[in-house]
Design an enzyme around this catalytic site. Structure first.
Site, PDB file in Angstrom:
ATOM      1  NE  ARG A  26     -26.336   9.222 -40.830  1.00  0.00           N
ATOM      2  CZ  ARG A  26     -26.092   7.975 -41.192  1.00  0.00           C
ATOM      3  NH1 ARG A  26     -24.863   7.582 -41.432  1.00  0.00           N
ATOM      4  NH2 ARG A  26     -27.072   7.095 -41.301  1.00  0.00           N
ATOM      5  NE  ARG A  30     -22.037   9.020 -34.190  1.00  0.00           N
ATOM      6  CZ  ARG A  30     -22.238   7.707 -34.184  1.00  0.00           C
ATOM      7  NH1 ARG A  30     -21.925   7.007 -33.104  1.00  0.00           N
ATOM      8  NH2 ARG A  30     -22.755   7.101 -35.234  1.00  0.00           N
ATOM      9  NE  ARG A  39     -25.002  12.178 -28.089  1.00  0.00           N
ATOM     10  CZ  ARG A  39     -24.936  11.555 -26.910  1.00  0.00           C
ATOM     11  NH1 ARG A  39     -24.601  12.242 -25.846  1.00  0.00           N
ATOM     12  NH2 ARG A  39     -25.217  10.280 -26.806  1.00  0.00           N
ATOM     13  CG  ASP A  76     -33.411  10.610 -35.369  1.00  0.00           C
ATOM     14  OD1 ASP A  76     -34.356   9.797 -35.470  1.00  0.00           O
ATOM     15  OD2 ASP A  76     -32.229  10.272 -35.463  1.00  0.00           O
ATOM     16  CE1 TYR A 153     -34.437   2.704 -37.450  1.00  0.00           C
ATOM     17  CE2 TYR A 153     -35.453   3.844 -39.316  1.00  0.00           C
ATOM     18  CZ  TYR A 153     -34.329   3.372 -38.662  1.00  0.00           C
ATOM     19  OH  TYR A 153     -33.093   3.547 -39.224  1.00  0.00           O
TER      20      TYR A 153
END
Length: 356
Positions: A26, A30, A39, A76, A153
């Site tokens: 990552r 963010r 973003r 992703d 998921y």
């Protein structure tokens, strides 16, 4: 053309290097103000991930800021089930959601292996654009989620705290669950091969939720899929070796078994000792990891100290290979200046462990 810095690839192949290479899971995320700005421009996470220009921009942000030894494709792990038509969206504060969870026989039968040149073309387009922008500076890592993690998921319909639905299907209808895993495995192989053909220099499989399985269930439902992927993806392109990395979060019970599936490297979380895993696996694979991401909240001095411990734990590189990384993804609240100290410390302190 030859890479200007191939230290990361050499470490994965257990070839001599001058220092321990580092990249961070990552690393495009963010915690970087430039990522948050991009973003915002993209309007949504999927707007960011499905636009090759934006994906390229955020992939390069951390490697422009820090002297990292590899870039990783910004994408992703849920791109595959989204391409299967399950209707992926990201809900603020809740994470990923699927409009069509796979919870019965009809839904399983409807699954198909998506053509990477169709529904996933935005990913391979991003790879091509990133490779051009990197201009042979450092390697680019491609990746996918593991078949089991994707299934979590897909069956749950999103994130889960207890994996009740997926485990119920796994135990009640193993035939049905295996059908999901088979389709996911075929899809991951096709997806990673498409990334390789587009230019990535290494591939990684994230088995994020494999560690939630019982000992027997992991060996039955996750490990065989990982082995088939590792042995089915392209191992080279135009004479260049394409190394593979397998990462199961919570892998401690199965490190020996994972080391024997044919991957070039094994990612490790912070719950294991690099030295002990290295001794157990006898340098069969390179090791990647494994600083606890929470250490980055303790300040620069502690980060440098803990980074040294990880390097010392692996020991003199010799016939092994070590890629420094976190034991999982970097937290969104991490101070970017502390990351700079980490990269500096790994590069400088590790040199004494690489004497030839």
């Amino acid at each position: 053309m030859k890479l200007q810095n191939d230290t990361f690839l050499r470490a994965l192949c257990k070839l001599p290097t001058d220092y321990t290479p580092i990249w961070l899971m990552r690393q495009a995320g963010r915690y970087l103000p430039e990522y948050r700005q991009t973003r915002s421009e993209a309007g949504s996470f999927m707007g960011l991930a499905t636009n090759p220009h934006y994906a390229c921009e955020v992939t390069l942000q951390p490697v422009d800021r820090y002297p990292l030894d590899a870039a990783i494709l910004f994408s992703d792990i849920l791109t595959i089930p989204d391409a299967m038509g399950l209707g992926l969206s990201f809900v603020a504060g809740e994470g990923p959601k699927f409009a069509k969870p796979v919870q019965d026989e009809a839904a399983v039968k409807a699954l198909y292996v998506p053509d990477p040149s169709d529904k996933l073309k935005y990913v391979t387009d991003a790879v091509c654009e990133i490779k051009r922008a990197l201009n042979n500076r450092i390697p680019l890592i491609g990746f996918s989620g593991s078949p089991f993690t994707l299934a979590c998921y897909m069956v749950e319909g999103g994130s889960s705290s207890n994996y009740r639905k997926v485990k119920e299907m796994m135990y009640r209808r193993p035939d049905l669950f295996n059908e999901i895993l088979e389709k996911n495995t075929d899809a991951v192989i096709a997806y990673l091969n498409a990334q390789i053909e587009s230019g990535v220099d290494a591939v990684m499989v994230f088995d994020t939720w494999g560690g939630t399985l019982s000992h027997e269930a992991y060996l039955k439902f996750s490990l065989p899929c990982l082995k088939r992927i590792v042995n089915s993806v392209k191992r080279e392109r135009h004479g260049q070796k394409i190394p593979s990395i397998v990462f199961t979060k919570g892998c401690a019970p199965w490190v020996k078994e994972i080391s024997e599936i044919g991957a070039d490297a094994m990612g490790l979380d912070w719950t294991v000792s690099l030295g002990e895993v290295r001794a157990l696996t006898q340098d069969k694979v390179a090791l990647q990891g494994n600083l606890d991401p929470s250490v980055l909240f303790a300040g620069e001095d502690v980060v440098r100290q803990e980074a040294r411990k990880v390097i010392e734990d692996f020991g003199h590189v010799g016939n092994g290979g070590h890629v420094f990384n976190l034991g999982h993804g970097i937290d969104k609240d991490t101070d970017p200046e502390v990351v700079a100290a980490l990269v500096d410390e790994v590069h400088s302190y590790s040199r004494k462990f690489h004497s030839r």
